[in-house]
Design an enzyme around this catalytic site. Structure first.
Site, PDB file in Angstrom:
ATOM      1  CE1 TYR A 136      -3.083   3.049   0.667  1.00  0.00           C
ATOM      2  CE2 TYR A 136      -3.881   2.136   2.773  1.00  0.00           C
ATOM      3  CZ  TYR A 136      -3.899   2.935   1.843  1.00  0.00           C
ATOM      4  OH  TYR A 136      -4.800   3.997   1.879  1.00  0.00           O
ATOM      5  CE  LYS A 164      -5.945   1.633  -1.119  1.00  0.00           C
ATOM      6  NZ  LYS A 164      -6.374   1.575   0.299  1.00  0.00           N
ATOM      7  CB  VAL A 206      -7.947  -0.920  -2.943  1.00  0.00           C
ATOM      8  CG1 VAL A 206      -8.140  -0.907  -1.550  1.00  0.00           C
ATOM      9  CG2 VAL A 206      -7.133  -2.013  -3.607  1.00  0.00           C
TER      10      VAL A 206
END
Length: 306
Positions: A136, A164, A206
């Site tokens: 992330y 992400k 996401v």
């Protein structure tokens, strides 16, 4: 189950009762709505999931309950946002025991690690588990950017498989794809940039407002991937005022208000977060009410990319 890194993966909110316990009844209602809409995975314990407030026992309950609800249809992914390498390794190993199919990982929390420390942190956690991992990358909110050179070093860890991308720079999608090809699946992590990034090659989304509007979110993804851009853009333009609720310090409160409006959530948050009040609450409620009133009729989107 195996994680196929593509599609819409909701970063779901954690449901609480008015007495600050896990509300598993409403949580199940929401997860079933996500599955019915056709999402491709569930991510637990992210920013929207109020990860920093959850106990280890609550994380265990959420993973086990979600695995039970989805019943093998889609993977369940647990976010790791820990202060220490030891704590991250421990949670990664427990996630596998609880039944999670994969992990999402932030850099170390609180301490602003340098590039070498950040890469070492990710590698040590990755080497401690067989679960596949999504990194992330959100320097805006968490202060550490994972650069392309850092991703080049991380490529030696075969189970680090996805990114992400939340830098807010859409050109990073192109840079990642140009440098690494298909080595990493790349997901948009910013709701207001989702269609743009998928149009230039992102593998998935996401998402945040999916928590309240799962069908509309999945429809945008499926239509975009099917090349039906005019239909995707029409839904996306309706959605944009709502999506902007995701890029706000009170995104959790905003999205939980939207979940109430669509009947698949409650507004309860865990302190120090508190429900919105005053003019800001009126502003957010007006956006939600207008969005719900103008909710579009969706085309048949399920299965169009099978």
């Amino acid at each position: 189950m195996q994680v196929c890194w593509k599609g819409v993966m909701p970063a779901v909110t954690t449901k609480f009762t008015e007495n600050d316990a896990l509300d598993l009844e409403m949580f199940e209602i929401n997860i079933r709505a996500q599955v019915e809409a056709g999402v491709h995975g569930i991510i637990l314990g992210g920013t929207l999931g109020e990860a920093s407030t959850l106990t280890d026992a609550e994380k265990k309950t959420l993973v086990e309950k979600t695995v039970e609800i989805v019943d093998g249809k889609i993977p369940v992914i647990l976010n790791i946002a820990e202060q220490t390498t030891k704590g991250a390794i421990d949670l990664a190993q427990k996630a596998a025991e609880y039944g999670a199919s994969g992990l999402m990982m932030l850099p170390p929390m609180r301490y602003k690690a340098n590039d070498y420390e950040t890469v070492t942190y990710f590698k040590e956690v990755a080497n401690s588990t067989e679960l596949p991992i999504m990194i992330y990358n959100n320097p805006v909110d968490y202060g550490i950017e994972v650069t392309l050179d850092m991703f080049a070093e991380l490529a030696e860890c075969k189970n680090i498989q996805a990114i992400k991308e939340s830098t807010r720079d859409t050109t990073n999608i192109t840079r990642l794809k140009a440098r690494f090809g298909d080595r990493y699946a790349v997901f948009c992590g910013v709701d207001t940039l989702a269609l743009e990034t998928m149009a230039i090659g992102a593998d998935g989304w996401v998402a945040g407002l999916v928590c309240a509007f799962p069908a509309e979110t999945v429809a945008i993804y499926e239509l975009c991937k099917a090349g039906r851009m005019d239909e995707a853009i029409a839904i996306y333009r309706w959605f944009m005022p709502l999506l902007e609720l995701d890029i706000n310090p009170q995104l959790v409160q905003n999205i939980k208000m939207a979940e109430v409006a669509t009947g698949i959530g409650t507004e309860h948050v865990r302190a120090p977060r508190l429900p919105l009040i005053g003019d800001e609450r009126k502003r957010v409620q007006k956006i939600i009410d207008e969005g719900v009133a103008a909710r579009p009729t969706l085309p048949a989107y399920k299965g169009i990319n099978d």
